[in-house]
Design a protein around this motif. Structure first.
Motif, short mmCIF file in Angstrom:
data_model
loop_
_atom_site.label_atom_id
_atom_site.label_comp_id
_atom_site.label_asym_id
_atom_site.label_seq_id
_atom_site.Cartn_x
_atom_site.Cartn_y
_atom_site.Cartn_z
N GLU A 4 -1.51 14.39 -6.76
CA GLU A 4 -0.96 13.05 -6.97
C GLU A 4 -1.03 12.61 -8.44
O GLU A 4 -0.85 11.44 -8.77
CB GLU A 4 -1.66 12.05 -6.01
CG GLU A 4 -1.03 12.11 -4.60
CD GLU A 4 -1.94 11.73 -3.44
OE1 GLU A 4 -3.17 11.69 -3.63
OE2 GLU A 4 -1.42 11.49 -2.35
N HIS B 112 -6.95 5.55 -5.61
CA HIS B 112 -6.17 5.88 -4.40
C HIS B 112 -7.11 6.33 -3.29
O HIS B 112 -7.96 7.18 -3.51
CB HIS B 112 -5.17 7.00 -4.73
CG HIS B 112 -4.51 7.59 -3.52
ND1 HIS B 112 -3.94 6.82 -2.53
CD2 HIS B 112 -4.34 8.88 -3.13
CE1 HIS B 112 -3.45 7.61 -1.59
NE2 HIS B 112 -3.67 8.86 -1.92
N HIS C 160 -7.46 6.88 1.33
CA HIS C 160 -6.82 6.93 2.65
C HIS C 160 -7.63 6.04 3.60
O HIS C 160 -8.08 6.49 4.65
CB HIS C 160 -6.76 8.38 3.16
CG HIS C 160 -5.97 9.30 2.28
ND1 HIS C 160 -6.09 10.66 2.34
CD2 HIS C 160 -5.04 9.05 1.33
CE1 HIS C 160 -5.26 11.21 1.45
NE2 HIS C 160 -4.62 10.25 0.82
N HIS D 161 0.24 6.99 4.96
CA HIS D 161 -0.52 7.79 4.00
C HIS D 161 -1.77 7.09 3.46
O HIS D 161 -2.88 7.57 3.64
CB HIS D 161 0.45 8.23 2.89
CG HIS D 161 -0.18 8.97 1.76
ND1 HIS D 161 0.54 9.65 0.82
CD2 HIS D 161 -1.47 9.14 1.38
CE1 HIS D 161 -0.26 10.22 -0.06
NE2 HIS D 161 -1.49 9.91 0.26
ZN LIG Z 1 -3.22 10.60 -0.80
#
Ligand SMILES: [Zn+2]
Length: 684
Positions: free
Chosen positions: A125, A139, A141, A200
């Motif tokens: 990413e 970031h 999840h 996601h």
């Molecule tokens: Zn991810």
């Protein structure tokens, strides 16, 4: 969710790293990355990443604008600055103008712009982090966010829950294309404080480390509060049998069922990690558990851990374990059949050459009991269980506010079969005993410990059984590979049973028995005390029988064969003077080995023996060597190497023989001699 930012801790980390020449912004990047990584509801086994835009100097003193972004293989909870490799920003930003960029080229671009070429691969990413202009990007999840985005109407729901402060990005596989679309969403409204990625996870960002972190906790808390406030009552529970079987009753059956058959009685086995709690059981007792499990994973990168999702099996009735075995096998077959169909259907859509992964489940939900994570190693099995707990949490949240609707399996496929993951798999060769569990009696002694170490080095998990629990634990530590030590008096059938129960509880079963413990008593046979002879038979014969019986019981449940290895000593063939009390039961044990080979060969269970002689050990101590060599009028060295080769035989040599017998898949009823050559003790 609790905000864990602490000024004093943050400043201490800045000061500590400053002494090592780490810049303030990178030190704070490490600080909040660890805060995020320590919370499983946000980040689990690689499922998240962070970055910081800063400056770095290369070897010739040139300074560059760089993106320090999480490197693959690093755990965010314990990350260090070198876990955030620096990539030159200029090249990354230029890539945004490209129309397409393959995954391989993306990796090449990132690697070729590293300041330190020895760095790990920057996250997949990376480009998304680079294209967002703010200095700090986080970031995760988050399970609460997944409950919101794993819905059919996720776009509208994101708007309802977060308003205009968060941008919405439709689902796209991580990589170049997602990075471009996410950057476009940001550019359309640069006032957003983060992005919600459908099916996601979530990105937040800020000008400093604290702002990005605060925003992550803030928006995750908003999601948690929404679920708590709007959650509907839980689903109906399934009826359970009046008398539930225990997890240990079904673990070997399940472990055997998920082993990958390579044909001709050969298997790639897995370790099973049993996990339970009130929250786990409450959720999987739902009448709809099989249907929910079939919908898939809560966020796509979980597929690397638990494939297309968990497998649900029925609750086991303690009075019908025979039927249960059949039921488990048919559930595993159905799962594998679906998986093959998933692979074949999606693989056929393009010309990319892929290798199908094994079709076995990695997470099994058992109503009434809990769940089993499966993996080729204990570590992987535990990761599957960890992932299972977070899958449950996300699905519970999603079902509370609507209808769990994760990414479709067709969209999941490109991620599970991402070309770079496939390349990693091809280079990741298992060891010869990977996935196998070896229980070794007398495991803390010289031969036992050497065998445990060698088996563990070849991929097995060792269960080291010894009279002394502290020594067993020590030998397990020395063996490594997540081996365990168990204290047991193996002349007690109850303690032998308990040792095998422990192996089943930790690993799910047993594949190899090294029945090694023994002790010698001296005395002329005509004059020996009857009690002493019987005592020797208890340890040198009956304990072998009791260990073998338990091993065979578990191996038959697994249905994947196995091997029994007995240490029978040269005494079983060639009696030594005044050694009858030892040699007689050892001779019986040699025949015990052959009897097992005869009675259980049809089930793929092999049985072999090793005849070793004159090994420096607890049985032949340095003091005994001094006394015996003295009595014969030879040096200790001459005494220890008094064989045809003229060389001392060691515990490691015996361990090698056991390993050979464990690996030789077509060898049973074998006796291997490890004595440096002794014609009088040679087998016909
Ligand atoms: Zn991810």
């Amino acid at each position: 969710m609790k905000n864990l930012w602490n000024d004093a801790d943050a400043e201490k980390m800045v000061a500590d790293y400053a002494r090592k020449g780490v810049r303030r912004d990178l030190a704070l990047r490490v600080y909040t990355t660890r805060l995020l990584g320590g919370e499983p509801r946000l980040v689990l086994h690689g499922g998240g990443n962070t970055s910081c835009k800063t400056r770095a100097t290369d070897l010739v003193g040139d300074e560059w604008d760089v993106l320090c972004v999480k490197g693959s293989g690093w755990d965010m909870a314990v990350i260090e600055p070198q876990g955030l490799p620096a990539v030159k920003m200029g090249a990354l930003l230029k890539a945004r103008a490209l129309d397409t960029l393959s995954d391989e080229d993306m990796v090449a671009l990132q690697r070729s712009n590293l300041i330190d070429p020895a760095s790990p691969n920057p996250s997949v990413e990376t480009l998304l982090h680079a294209f967002l202009p703010l200095k700090f990007v986080d970031h995760t999840h988050s399970t609460a966010i997944l409950a919101i985005v794993d819905q059919e109407n996720s776009k509208a729901l994101v708007k309802t829950v977060f308003g205009d402060k968060m941008g919405y990005v439709p689902y796209i596989k991580p990589g170049f294309e997602l990075a471009k679309v996410a950057a476009d969403v940001f550019d359309a409204d640069p006032s957003v404080e983060g992005l919600i990625l459908d099916k996601h996870g979530i990105f937040t960002f800020g000008d400093d480390a604290r702002q990005a972190y605060d925003r992550m906790i803030h928006y995750v808390t908003i999601a948690e509060d929404y679920i708590a406030k709007n959650g509907k009552p839980q689903a109906t529970k399934a009826a359970l049998p009046a008398k539930l079987a225990k997890a240990s009753d079904i673990a070997p059956t399940l472990r055997g069922a998920v082993a990958v058959a390579r044909g001709e009685g050969r298997f790639d086995r897995m370790i099973s990690d049993f996990r339970t709690s009130d929250a786990i059981v409450d959720f999987i007792n739902s009448a709809r558990i099989a249907e929910l499990a079939g919908r898939g994973v809560s966020t796509p990168d979980l597929s690397i851990r638990i494939k297309t999702g968990p497998m649900a099996v029925p609750a086991p009735d303690a009075d019908k374990l025979g039927d249960y075995k059949v039921a488990v096998r048919s559930h595993v077959e159905a799962f594998a059949k679906d998986y093959r169909a998933y692979f074949e259907t999606n693989d056929a859509l393009d010309d990319v050459k892929r290798t199908m992964l094994d079709p076995m489940p990695r997470l099994t939900l058992v109503p009434g009991l809990g769940m089993f994570g499966h993996g080729r190693t204990l570590k992987d099995a535990k990761i599957a269980s960890d992932v299972g707990e977070m899958w449950i949490e996300a699905v519970r949240g999603a079902e509370a506010i609507g209808n769990f609707q994760p990414l479709s399996k067709a969209d999941l496929f490109p991620l599970e079969y991402w070309s770079l993951e496939q390349a990693k798999l091809a280079s990741n060769k298992p060891k010869p005993l990977t996935g196998q569990v070896a229980l070794i009696t007398g495991g803390a002694g010289a031969i036992g410990a050497a065998t445990a170490k060698l088996f563990a080095a070849n991929g097995a998990h060792a269960v080291i059984v010894d009279l002394d629990p502290a020594k067993a634990a020590e030998a397990a530590k020395a063996a490594g590979n997540n081996s365990i030590g168990v204290g047991a008096d193996i002349t007690s059938p109850a303690e032998v049973r308990a040792a095998f129960d422990k192996a089943v509880a930790v690993y799910g079963g047993v594949d190899i028995l090294v029945s090694n413990a023994g002790a010698a008593w001296e005395g002329r046979i005509g004059e020996i005390d009857d009690a002493l002879l019987r005592k020797s038979f208890e340890l040198n014969f009956f304990a072998h029988q009791s260990a073998a019986q338990n091993a065979v019981r578990i191996m038959l449940e697994q249905g994947t064969g196995g091997v029994l290895l007995f240490n029978t000593s040269k005494q079983a063939i060639n009696p030594g003077p005044k050694f009858g009390a030892y040699g007689l039961p050892k001779a019986a044990t040699l025949f015990l080995s052959r009897q097992y080979a005869l009675d259980y060969g049809a089930y793929g269970i092999r049985s072999n023996a090793v005849n070793a002689d004159r090994i420096r050990s607890g049985l032949l101590t340095d003091a005994m060597i001094a006394s015996r060599s003295g009595a014969r009028g030879v040096s200790e060295k001459e005494y220890m190497s008094g064989n045809l080769l003229g060389q001392e035989v060691t515990a490691d040599d015996v361990a090698q023989a056991f390993l050979h017998q464990a690996l030789a898949e077509r060898t049973t009823a074998d006796v291997t001699t490890v004595d440096g050559g002794n014609i009088a003790a040679a087998l016909r």
